[in-house]
Design an enzyme around this catalytic site. Structure first.
Site, PDB file in Angstrom:
ATOM      1  N   GLU A  85       0.880  -1.228   0.024  1.00 11.29           N
ATOM      2  CA  GLU A  85       0.153   0.052   0.389  1.00 11.29           C
ATOM      3  C   GLU A  85       0.881   1.689   0.115  1.00 11.29           C
ATOM      4  OE1 GLU A  85      -3.255   2.388   2.919  1.00 11.29           O
ATOM      5  OE2 GLU A  85      -3.348  -0.021   2.909  1.00 11.29           O
ATOM      6  N   LYS A 275      -7.543  -0.570  11.398  1.00 13.57           N
ATOM      7  CA  LYS A 275      -6.895  -0.751  10.011  1.00 13.57           C
ATOM      8  C   LYS A 275      -5.652   0.027   9.429  1.00 13.57           C
ATOM      9  CE  LYS A 275      -5.854  -1.083   5.490  1.00 13.57           C
ATOM     10  NZ  LYS A 275      -5.408   0.218   4.808  1.00 13.57           N
ATOM     11  N   ASP A 291       3.497 -14.397  11.329  1.00 14.88           N
ATOM     12  CA  ASP A 291       1.530 -14.871  11.021  1.00 14.88           C
ATOM     13  C   ASP A 291       0.593 -13.312  11.248  1.00 14.88           C
ATOM     14  OD1 ASP A 291      -0.612 -15.918  10.424  1.00 14.88           O
ATOM     15  OD2 ASP A 291      -0.618 -17.540  11.165  1.00 14.88           O
ATOM     16  N   HIS A 388      -2.039  11.379   0.927  1.00 15.60           N
ATOM     17  CA  HIS A 388      -2.062  10.005   0.464  1.00 15.60           C
ATOM     18  C   HIS A 388      -2.161   9.288  -1.589  1.00 15.60           C
ATOM     19  CE1 HIS A 388      -3.330   5.100   0.095  1.00 15.60           C
ATOM     20  NE2 HIS A 388      -4.105   5.552  -0.739  1.00 15.60           N
TER      21      HIS A 388
END
Length: 452
Positions: A85, A275, A291, A388
């Protein structure tokens, strides 16, 4: 051609690729070229990758970036981050630099306890089961000695085993709820091996003593580890929060705290808020061979521990001091699994100074807090899209096959203009239609933005 196949796992890698290509792709040569393009030219390294999972046909690459200037408990770190991202690595780096001159990040490990359970049913008297458990509890530890011996030498092992009556939730349902210390290992294989031995002991002893049917359903570790906790925080005088004349430190602090409070009380916001935290956490977890799916599951369960999903991070202003902090569960390892197999994981851990599991917990927590700070800072000042979309500009240009000169021209142009998908496509097509620009190409159908 039929899409059903028998014995696929027994085929060679080339045969697997041929079947996939012949069955699913129109441009077979192009599909085969792309799959082979991502093979490693080092045959031993490629074989290592092939053996990580089953039915491997190629490698799937993610960028590995670094975010420098993290001051954590007085020591400097550079974070390895594996993520696709845009803006995540840049945001983490910017947050690290911001706090570098304001005391850095402070962290502490609260607990490292991990959990596993033997789930079973029993249709007899619960009082008899409780008495039975008390009488044989030491047997569980004794029978697991061959498994725990080496872990105990290093200071870890089984902490405790409890019998839990869950019949109010599900008829005849009980658990052996066990807690473990696994030190620098994440410990999944160790815990599961212990649990399966507990199940064997339970069934054996129950068949000799108990009246009624006892049936073990499953034995498995839990990725919910609310007692494997780490804390990360930053703080500074409110007046030190400003970086320019656009907003005062007090105004920024007030808006920041309000934004966090909204995420504490509004689940729709909390999900996106958390998130963002996981952007930083997952990137370092993945880079260090841990993991990330287990971490995600455990963290989001922890965010719901009160019965409603809420923010993982918190902020306050008290006596002129701004404080921003987070506590969350992170069951990580620095030995075992991919940590000793994947060459890039080895490099990532060396980059971090070969941390212990406790040290890695603190580093990863800081990555999450830094990412959250950077996101909230943008949201409450310039807005999230400005930064962004600047980072996303290159993705748009690559999507439309911009060459180096086109990238140079448009990167310079959009330093002062708002980046949007349509604006970039229009600018690129205008540039290509200007035949006076020697490296620009006329727009083609493949370069046009798809209709939506």
């Amino acid at each position: 051609m039929s899409k059903t196949i028998t014995g696929f796992s027994k085929l060679s890698k080339s045969q697997k690729i041929n079947w996939v290509v012949d069955t699913y792709f129109t441009n077979k040569e192009d599909a085969k070229r792309i799959l082979k393009q991502y093979w490693n030219t080092n045959e031993k390294l490629q074989q290592l990758h092939d053996e990580f999972i089953e039915n491997t046909i190629t490698n799937y690459y993610l960028p590995l970036g670094i975010a420098p200037n993290f001051l954590i408990n007085g020591a400097m770190y550079t974070m390895p981050m594996a993520i696709e991202e845009s803006s995540v690595v840049a945001a983490a780096s910017k947050a690290a630099k911001f706090w570098l001159d304001r005391g850095g990040f402070k962290t502490s490990v609260i607990s490292t306890t991990k959990v596993g359970q033997v789930h079973f049913t029993y249709n007899g008297n619960s009082g008899d089961l409780e008495l039975f458990f008390k009488q044989i509890k030491t047997r569980f530890f004794q029978d697991a000695k061959p498994i725990t011996k080496n872990m105990e030498k290093r200071g870890g092992g089984i902490i405790d085993i409890e019998l839990k009556n869950k019949t109010n939730a599900l008829k005849n349902y009980y658990q052996l709820h066990a807690t473990f210390e696994t030190l620098d290992a994440m410990g999944a294989n160790f815990i599961n091996s212990c649990l399966e031995q507990f199940a064997t002991t339970l069934k054996r002893e129950a068949s000799l003593v108990l009246k009624g049917d006892l049936d073990v359903v499953m034995s498995i570790l839990s990725n919910y580890v609310p007692e494997c906790l780490v804390r990360a925080e930053v703080s500074c005088p409110v007046e030190d929060l400003t970086e320019g004349s656009t907003i005062s430190g007090q105004e920024f602090a007030n808006k920041f705290v309000q934004a966090v409070t909204i995420a504490e009380v509004e689940p729709y916001r909390a999900v996106t808020h958390n998130k963002g935290i996981m952007n930083g956490i997952d990137a370092v977890v993945l880079a260090t061979g841990n993991d990330f799916r287990a971490i995600e599951a455990g963290v989001h369960a922890y965010a719901s521990k009160t019965g409603e999903y809420s923010s993982l991070s918190h902020a306050e202003i008290k006596d002129g001091i701004f404080k921003f902090w987070m506590e969350l569960p992170l069951a990580l390892g620095t030995v075992g699994g991919l940590t000793g197999l994947h060459p890039l994981v080895k490099l990532a851990l060396e980059l971090l100074g070969k941390p212990s599991a406790k040290e890695l917990m603190q580093i990863v927590a800081v990555a999450g807090l830094a990412q959250n700070f950077a996101a909230l800072r943008s949201l409450t000042t310039t807005g999230i899209q400005q930064g962004h979309m600047k980072m996303h500009l290159m993705n748009i240009l690559n999507q439309f096959a911009a060459n180096d000169n086109e990238k140079q021209v448009l990167t310079k142009r959009f330093k002062t203009e708002t980046v949007s998908h349509s604006a970039v496509v229009e600018a690129l097509e205008n540039l290509r239609s200007n035949y006076g620009f020697d490296s620009a190409q006329p727009p083609t159908k493949s370069h046009k933005s798809p209709k939506v």
